[in-house]
Design a protein around this motif. Structure first.
Motif, PDB file in Angstrom:
ATOM      1  N   LYS A  64     -31.683  -8.794  27.631  1.00  0.00           N
ATOM      2  CA  LYS A  64     -32.560  -7.650  27.388  1.00  0.00           C
ATOM      3  C   LYS A  64     -33.282  -7.703  26.041  1.00  0.00           C
ATOM      4  O   LYS A  64     -34.228  -6.944  25.813  1.00  0.00           O
ATOM      5  CB  LYS A  64     -31.757  -6.347  27.454  1.00  0.00           C
ATOM      6  CG  LYS A  64     -30.961  -6.156  28.738  1.00  0.00           C
ATOM      7  CD  LYS A  64     -31.860  -6.142  29.972  1.00  0.00           C
ATOM      8  CE  LYS A  64     -31.035  -5.978  31.254  1.00  0.00           C
ATOM      9  NZ  LYS A  64     -31.881  -6.076  32.478  1.00  0.00           N
ATOM     10  N   ALA A  65     -32.825  -8.580  25.121  1.00  0.00           N
ATOM     11  CA  ALA A  65     -33.394  -8.576  23.774  1.00  0.00           C
ATOM     12  C   ALA A  65     -32.981  -9.841  23.028  1.00  0.00           C
ATOM     13  O   ALA A  65     -32.042 -10.544  23.421  1.00  0.00           O
ATOM     14  CB  ALA A  65     -32.911  -7.348  22.993  1.00  0.00           C
ATOM     15  N   ASP A  66     -33.680 -10.140  21.922  1.00  0.00           N
ATOM     16  CA  ASP A  66     -33.177 -11.109  20.955  1.00  0.00           C
ATOM     17  C   ASP A  66     -32.034 -10.441  20.201  1.00  0.00           C
ATOM     18  O   ASP A  66     -31.987  -9.208  20.092  1.00  0.00           O
ATOM     19  CB  ASP A  66     -34.273 -11.516  19.962  1.00  0.00           C
ATOM     20  CG  ASP A  66     -35.369 -12.360  20.608  1.00  0.00           C
ATOM     21  OD1 ASP A  66     -35.253 -12.703  21.803  1.00  0.00           O
ATOM     22  OD2 ASP A  66     -36.357 -12.668  19.907  1.00  0.00           O
ATOM     23  N   LEU A  67     -31.122 -11.241  19.654  1.00  0.00           N
ATOM     24  CA  LEU A  67     -29.950 -10.683  18.977  1.00  0.00           C
ATOM     25  C   LEU A  67     -29.834 -11.217  17.560  1.00  0.00           C
ATOM     26  O   LEU A  67     -29.865 -12.429  17.335  1.00  0.00           O
ATOM     27  CB  LEU A  67     -28.669 -11.029  19.749  1.00  0.00           C
ATOM     28  CG  LEU A  67     -28.536 -10.444  21.152  1.00  0.00           C
ATOM     29  CD1 LEU A  67     -27.249 -10.943  21.813  1.00  0.00           C
ATOM     30  CD2 LEU A  67     -28.547  -8.919  21.116  1.00  0.00           C
ATOM     31  N   LEU A  68     -29.698 -10.295  16.612  1.00  0.00           N
ATOM     32  CA  LEU A  68     -29.508 -10.643  15.208  1.00  0.00           C
ATOM     33  C   LEU A  68     -28.140 -10.124  14.770  1.00  0.00           C
ATOM     34  O   LEU A  68     -27.888  -8.918  14.778  1.00  0.00           O
ATOM     35  CB  LEU A  68     -30.613 -10.011  14.354  1.00  0.00           C
ATOM     36  CG  LEU A  68     -30.484 -10.156  12.833  1.00  0.00           C
ATOM     37  CD1 LEU A  68     -30.460 -11.619  12.404  1.00  0.00           C
ATOM     38  CD2 LEU A  68     -31.626  -9.405  12.130  1.00  0.00           C
TER      39      LEU A  68
END
Length: 461
Positions: free
Chosen positions: A105-109
């Protein structure tokens, strides 16, 4: 000669991927799907970060691909280790693909926050942060270093998602980021703040423990009276500004609850935890505190073994072995740990302070705020979360509380997985069957929730 050529090639590859940008050290994987590095957030204070770019990315001009910044709790728990490998990252602790990774669902940091946590380190013990606001300042410096150099990242809205004590970091960071954006010091789009089982109002949580467990028959009337007595002392100490004393009583209350309930698990009240008999026989504040801090890591370890019986998947061995070797920039004298006792102890005066006012400020500024809670969590019980929500001064609160909840389902399952309520920029999710670690207990409905929070254009499950 062949070995020499191979060594030189590796060296050139290493130098080609390693950049020194003033106070930062920055690396990329060969396929550029991962980036990681250190930012010197203050002289001799180094914060480690790790960014995963999603292979599920969908390009949609009207609905930009989001980035999630994950903040772990503790304080002093490692997001790079726990959040990444135990909860939502692409690989689990056995380095096997996670089907429920939030990369769908998203990039992760991920970051190890505050400094002194996980791979993050300080060169002098005086450099540990002593307040949530100081932690937010360091995190803002980190984001400036990462986002201001990368126009691609600047186009993706950033969602600060936190768990447990990380929620207190999240709301102070949200306000700091909002200010930095306004002052044009930080180039990013703030999408919102999400508070998962977050320690926003310790008073409301400790006051909820006894009544909740009594209603569930886990403690009796005698246990309720004893726990309520200590909880009310904590409330009085907080009103008198005696925050360190309140932290000490918090750990004592946990010990009493454990004794009266035959060791209920604070991270899933349907389970038992190990015996605390040693602590119970010794009325030493420091020993109470050590037991309380260990419950967090002990539950994660037992949870991992339940899902992988006969396996190992030891997080410490992983982070200090293969992962440290892969990353290549972790100093030899830095040993990864899941929970930094030093970070916790330095923040003992902050631990019991509420952050309800910061939530109010975010709402007043128009920032999207989501609260989600697992039904069977005890440490940050839903009963306590509902109590602090009712203390908000936000102008939309009355309307929000008056709205009906919407049931949540997952894929083709008929069983109710949760409930949802929303009004303007405040959302609340009740996740059924989940404890403190919602993403691992109910991964399917949690992924749907993440898609809704971030307005992700992804359609993959």
């Amino acid at each position: 000669m062949e070995k020499l050529f191979h060594s030189v090639t590796l060296l050139l590859l290493f130098l080609g991927l390693l950049f020194h940008g003033g106070m930062t050290t920055y690396m990329k994987s060969q396929d550029e799907s991962e980036e990681w590095g250190y930012v010197q957030v203050r002289p001799k204070a180094h914060m480690f970060w790790w960014l995963y770019k999603s292979p599920y990315r969908v390009e949609n001009p009207s609905k930009p691909w989001p980035i999630i910044l994950w903040l772990q709790g503790g304080p002093g728990a490692s997001g790079v280790g726990i959040g990444n490998f135990e909860e939502i990252g692409p690989l689990d602790t056995f380095l096997k693909p996670r089907n429920s990774t939030w990369l769908k669902k998203a990039d992760l940091l991920f970051v190890d926050n505050p400094v002194g946590t996980g791979y993050s380190f300080v060169e002098n013990d005086d450099l540990f942060v002593k307040t949530d606001e100081e932690a937010a300042t360091d995190l803002t410096t980190l984001l400036i270093k990462i986002f201001n150099r990368d126009e691609r990242l600047q186009k993706s809205p950033l969602f600060i998602v936190a768990e447990s004590y990380g929620g207190k970091f999240a709301v102070t960071l949200g306000l700091s980021v909002f200010k930095a954006i306004q002052e044009k010091r930080l180039k990013l789009i703030l999408g919102g703040v999400a508070l998962g089982n977050s320690w926003i109002s310790p008073e409301d949580f400790v006051l909820s423990w006894g009544p909740l467990l009594k209603d569930l028959s886990r403690i009796d009337e005698n246990g309720l009276q004893e726990s309520n007595k200590i909880a009310l002392k904590i409330k009085q100490q907080l009103e008198n500004g005696k925050f360190v004393d309140a932290t000490n009583l918090w750990s004592e209350l946990e010990t009493v609850i454990s004794s009266r309930s035959n060791n209920v698990n604070f991270y899933n009240l349907l389970l038992d935890s190990g015996s605390d008999s040693v602590a119970l026989s010794t009325k030493e504040t420091r020993l109470f505190r050590e037991i309380s801090k260990k419950r967090y890591s002990n539950y994660l370890s037992s949870k991992r073994l339940r899902f992988s019986p006969g396996g190992n998947g030891d997080l410490s061995s992983l982070l200090n072995g293969p992962i440290k070797k892969k990353l290549r920039i972790i100093p030899k004298n830095v040993t990864w740990g899941g929970q930094s006792d030093r970070v916790f102890d330095v923040l003992e005066g902050e631990f019991m302070k509420p952050r309800i006012n910061e939530v109010d400020e975010l709402l007043a500024k128009g920032v999207n705020v989501t609260v989600y809670n697992g039904q069977v969590d005890l440490i940050c019980a839903t009963k306590g979360a509902e109590a602090w929500i009712r203390k908000l001064k936000w102008e939309g609160l009355k309307t929000f509380l008056g709205k009906d909840r919407t049931p949540l389902y997952c894929e083709t399952e008929e069983h109710t997985k949760g409930f949802y309520r929303s009004y303007k920029n405040l959302d609340f999710y009740w996740i059924l069957g989940a404890g403190h670690f919602v993403p691992t207990d109910q991964p399917c409905v949690t992924l749907d929730m993440v898609a809704a929070i971030t307005h992700s254009p992804a359609t993959q499950k």
